[in-house]
Structures are given as structure tokens and as C-alpha cells.
Design an enzyme around this catalytic site. Structure first.
Site, PDB file in Angstrom:
ATOM      1  N   LEU A 143       0.828  -1.219   0.000  1.00 46.58           N
ATOM      2  CA  LEU A 143       0.000   0.000   0.000  1.00 46.58           C
ATOM      3  C   LEU A 143       0.860   1.267   0.000  1.00 46.58           C
ATOM      4  CD1 LEU A 143      -2.928  -1.071   2.365  1.00 46.58           C
ATOM      5  CD2 LEU A 143      -2.695  -1.371  -0.105  1.00 46.58           C
ATOM      6  N   ARG A 144       2.171   1.093   0.142  1.00 46.01           N
ATOM      7  CA  ARG A 144       3.157   2.187  -0.076  1.00 46.01           C
ATOM      8  C   ARG A 144       3.119   3.320   0.946  1.00 46.01           C
ATOM      9  NH1 ARG A 144       5.824  -1.290  -2.742  1.00 46.01           N
ATOM     10  NH2 ARG A 144       5.464  -1.480  -4.965  1.00 46.01           N
ATOM     11  N   ASN A 202       7.414  -3.242   3.416  1.00 45.79           N
ATOM     12  CA  ASN A 202       8.533  -2.572   2.725  1.00 45.79           C
ATOM     13  C   ASN A 202       8.163  -1.138   2.345  1.00 45.79           C
ATOM     14  OD1 ASN A 202       6.770  -3.469   0.720  1.00 45.79           O
ATOM     15  ND2 ASN A 202       8.386  -3.834  -0.779  1.00 45.79           N
ATOM     16  N   HIS A 246       9.587 -14.107   1.678  1.00 42.76           N
ATOM     17  CA  HIS A 246       9.830 -13.829   0.254  1.00 42.76           C
ATOM     18  C   HIS A 246      11.041 -14.688  -0.099  1.00 42.76           C
ATOM     19  CE1 HIS A 246      10.558 -10.773  -3.124  1.00 42.76           C
ATOM     20  NE2 HIS A 246      11.605 -11.570  -3.159  1.00 42.76           N
ATOM     21  N   ASN A 259       9.150  -9.543  -9.091  1.00 37.97           N
ATOM     22  CA  ASN A 259       9.915 -10.497  -8.278  1.00 37.97           C
ATOM     23  C   ASN A 259       8.982 -11.272  -7.377  1.00 37.97           C
ATOM     24  OD1 ASN A 259      12.511  -9.987  -9.124  1.00 37.97           O
ATOM     25  ND2 ASN A 259      12.808  -8.329  -7.666  1.00 37.97           N
ATOM     26  N   ASP A 317      -0.066  -9.690  -4.428  1.00 30.88           N
ATOM     27  CA  ASP A 317       1.209  -8.963  -4.525  1.00 30.88           C
ATOM     28  C   ASP A 317       0.998  -7.639  -5.269  1.00 30.88           C
ATOM     29  OD1 ASP A 317       3.811  -8.232  -4.170  1.00 30.88           O
ATOM     30  OD2 ASP A 317       4.695  -9.883  -5.294  1.00 30.88           O
TER      31      ASP A 317
END
Ligand code: DOR
Length: 425
Positions: free
Chosen positions: A59-60, A90, A176, A275, A302
Site C-alpha cells: 500500500l506504499r 517494505n 519472500h 519479483n 502482490d
């Protein structure tokens, strides 16, 4: 004020029946025929299902609000039928402290779906020191991951698992799976296509090695482990064997890993850079088989928004990632030859259980239950248009693709947040 979902086919983990669903004050108050309500939403010809749950959304926020925010990402989620998402850590800064967990939780209070921050396993996702996992778990974090990269250090990962086992809350360590050294700076799957295109590749073994390592550590520590976005036939096979052997492992696959192959990179369009990378047709087949036979427990999106500036670069330079929340359900319905109940299990009740959300999401559609629901028109056809996305970003790899099956209404905490495929706020 009551809301009625009228005339739909109710499908949940307990089975299928034709029924109206009446909602009041955030809860389902009746399921039956001939019901009435203040607001009536037509569900004729539609499936009424528990809201979908995404184990893997970027969601940044905080930090990259130009690409997405909790609000815009949650709008994509609601339009895609999701009533809960797990927000990857992240961000900038990473979700590795109580302050950032609280920040995302507070932003989530105003969102169009439930937003559950995942906690980073290591401080700053730097892979060197464990994050304050106990403190984050106390705030409600149930899933830990350094997603964006895997935890490379075997000993540190072992310690994280041991620590997780000792916590009073039931948490899951998600990975991951990519061995960074073996990825060797590759930008796509290493194989015939990378050779032909002259793009540096990363081998399937880079993922499979970390799957092997984490299954071994799960066995050693007894921790609950969840393997994220598995993309290779070898990974699926390892999980299959581990489950037979009784390892406490769950795993997810993304929509793009069962709908696209590395051949999509042929035009050097970075919209197909992701990725783990898009793999071969044989890998796609193995992922589909894994979803069908229960080896893979969940479909995850993702959802990885990137600004045009970050994405419209040379393939080697562009950021990896693809949008996913608005298209996941329709892709699954269109592409997977599975009964609808199975697709809903993969997108709703199984991921809800993995994320520790089964009390409020994915549960049976029955009197007294929280009203987190989606209404799906299984026959509606539509074409993916990046410009129509509710995301701040445009990086969908499915532009122009015709899909069958569309979310018509989404009900979150009893509120219709999507009506007739339109977000209500
Ligand atoms: O392609 C990806 N994009 N893979 C990841 O693991 C991270 C994600 C992102 O954050 O953009």
C-alpha cells in the site's frame, strides 16, 4: 438502517444455498428467503460470498504516497471484492516499530477495507537484527515478513522462528523466498527467454533454495511458516512433500504466476517485470496444479503499485511489481478450471485463517456474523483498462485483457463500500 442483499446464491465454507442476506449495524442479522430491508442491493444471478482476504498488498504508505496510499489501495481492494488486506512492510520507513504499525492501523481505520500491517522480521528489513516482534504482536501484528527480499541469514531466520514460537500470540513467519546471491542481479527468469532477450536472469533455484532452507527451519523450530508468492514447479513440489511430512507450512501463489509466463517479457516492457519473476509454462502449470490440489493454500495479489517514472525505464532499471487487487478474482474465475467454491476458498477463508482474521473475515454467512461480504456477478464480462484503475499507479500487465466475472457489491463492516462496481467513497 438495514441493508438487504436480495436474490443471490450464498456460497461460503459451509456450502451453497439461495438466500437473501440482511445486514444491520455491521452484522448479518438474517439469512433466508423473502426478507426486506431499508436499502436493497440486487444480487440476482450473483454469488454472495465472504469478503476476499489478500495476504500480500503493497500500500506504499508511509513513504511512497505518489504510488499508492492506504486509502487508494483499499479502494482497489474493495473494488476487487476484498474486505481485508495484509499490508507489506517494505514501506519507508519499514513497518518495524510500534510507531509505524500504529500509523498504518490508524490510516486503516478510514480505509474501505480492513488493513492489517505485516511486521518486518528484521529492523529496516536489513536482515541483520530482529525487529521488536513481541511489541508488534501485542499491537495485533500476526504476520511477519521482510517481503521485497528474503531473510538471507540462516541463523537469524532460525532465531526469528524460535522467537515466534515463544510469543503468546499465534503469529506466522512469512518469507519472500529468494536467495539474493543466487539471483545475481537478474531481472527476469533465467532460461531460454532471458538468453534470447539478453536480459540477466535469476534461476528458479534462487527461490527453491530458500524454500528448502525455510522448510528445514520450520521442521527444526516448529514455527508456523508461510511461503509467499511461490512461482516454480520445484517450490510447489517441495511444499507438497513437506505437508505430507507434517511440516506446519502454508503457501500462496499470485495471480500473475498462474496467468503469465516469461515469454511476456519478449517486448522488453517493464510492466512484466516482477519479483519473483514470471516463469515458464511448466511452472505456471505446476502452480495451477498446486492451487487445485491444496498444496498452495491461497491466491495473493502482490499488488505492487509503481509510479510511471519508476516503471517506464529500461527493463533492467525499472522497479519490479504489478497491480493486482482489482483483477485477482476475475483472473482466477476466468483462468482457473476450478469450482467457484474452491476459488473462493483460495481467496477468502483460507487466507483469512492464515492471517489470523477468521473471526471477522471469510467466515460463514450466518446470523450474528460480521458483515464483510462481496457480491460477484460470475457472468459479467469486462476489459481491463489501466486508466480506470482506482490505484494511483497504472502498472497492470493485463491492459486490454477480457475477463469474465466481476465484483458487483462489497460490504465492509456492514457498509456498502462498492455498489454496482462503483466505490462509494
Ligand atoms: O515485484 C515485486 N514488487 N516483488 C516484491 O517482492 C516487492 C514488490 C514491491 O514492493 O514493489
Amino acid at each position: 438502517m438495514t441493508t438487504l442483499l436480495r436474490g443471490g446464491r450464498v456460497i461460503d465454507a459451509t456450502g451453497t444455498r439461495d438466500a437473501d442476506v440482511l445486514i444491520d449495524d455491521g452484522r448479518i442479522v438474517a439469512v433466508g428467503t423473502g426478507l426486506d430491508g431499508d436499502t436493497v442491493l440486487d444480487a440476482g444471478g450473483c454469488i454472495v460470498a465472504p469478503g476476499l482476504v489478500d495476504l500480500h498488498s503493497h500500500l506504499r504508505q508511509p513513504g511512497r504516497e505518489e504510488a499508492e496510499t492506504v486509502e487508494t489501495g483499499s479502494r482497489c481492494a474493495a473494488l476487487g471484492g476484498f474486505t481485508a488486506v495484509v499490508a507489506m512492510p517494505n514501506t519507508t520507513p519499514a513497518i518495524d516499530s510500534a510507531a509505524v504499525v500504529r500509523e498504518v492501523q490508524e490510516l486503516g481505520e478510514k480505509a474501505l477495507c480492513a488493513v492489517h500491517p505485516a511486521g518486518a522480521i528484521t529492523v529496516g528489513r536489513a536482515g541483520e537484527r530482529l525487529s521488536p516482534m513481541a511489541e508488534l504482536a501485542e499491537l495485533g501484528v500476526r504476520l511477519f515478513t521482510d517481503d521485497g527480499s528474503g531473510v538471507q541469514d540462516n541463523q537469524l531466520m532460525r532465531r526469528a522462528m524460535e522467537y515466534a514460537v515463544g510469543l503468546p500470540q499465534p503469529v506466522v513467519l512469512a518469507q519472500h523466498c529468494e536467495d539474493a546471491a543466487l539471483c545475481g542481479g537478474g531481472h527476469m527468469h533465467e532460461g531460454a527467454w532471458s538468453a534470447r532477450l539478453g536480459i540477466a536472469g535469476q534461476p528458479a533455484e534462487a527461490e527453491e533454495l530458500m524454500v528448502t532452507r525455510d522448510l528445514a527451519l520450520a521442521r527444526l523450530t516448529g514455527a508456523r511458516v508461510h511461503l509467499q508468492h511461490l512461482s516454480t514447479a520445484g517450490s510447489v513440489e517441495q511444499v507438497r512433500a513437506a505437508k505430507v511430512a507434517g511440516v506446519r507450512v502454508t503457501a500462496e501463489a499470485t495471480t500473475h504466476h498462474f496467468t503469465l509466463t516469461d515469454a511476456a517479457c519478449a517486448g522488453y516492457d517493464p510492466v512484466f517485470k516482477v519479483n519473483p519473476p514470471l516463469r515458464t509454462g511448466a511452472d505456471v502449470h505446476a502452480v495451477r496444479t498446486g492451487l487445485a490440489d491444496g498444496t498452495l493454500d491461497a491466491i495473493a495479489t502482490d499488488h505492487a503499485p509503481h509510479t510511471q517514472e519508476d516503471k517506464e525505464q529500461a527493463f533492467d532499471e525499472a522497479s519490479p511489481g504489478m497491480l493486482g487487487l482489482e483483477t485477482a478474482l476475475a483472473l482466477a474465475l476466468t483462468e482457473l478450471e476450478l469450482p467457484t467454491e474452491e476459488i473462493l476458498a483460495l481467496l477468502s477463508w483460507r487466507p483469512a485463517a492464515i492471517a489470523g482474521l477468521a473471526d471477522s473475515h471469510g467466515g460463514p454467512i450466518a446470523e450474528g456474523r460480521p458483515a464483510n461480504l462481496c457480491v460477484i456477478d460470475p457472468t459479467a464480462t469486462w476489459t481491463v483498462d489501466p486508466a480506470a484503475s482506482a490505484s494511483r499507479s497504472r502498472n497492470t500487465p493485463y491492459a486490454g485483457r477480457a475477463l469474465t466475472g466481476r465484483v458487483r457489491h462489497t460490504i465492509y463492516r456492514g457498509e456498502p463500500v462498492v455498489i454496482d462496481a462503483e466505490a462509494q467513497r
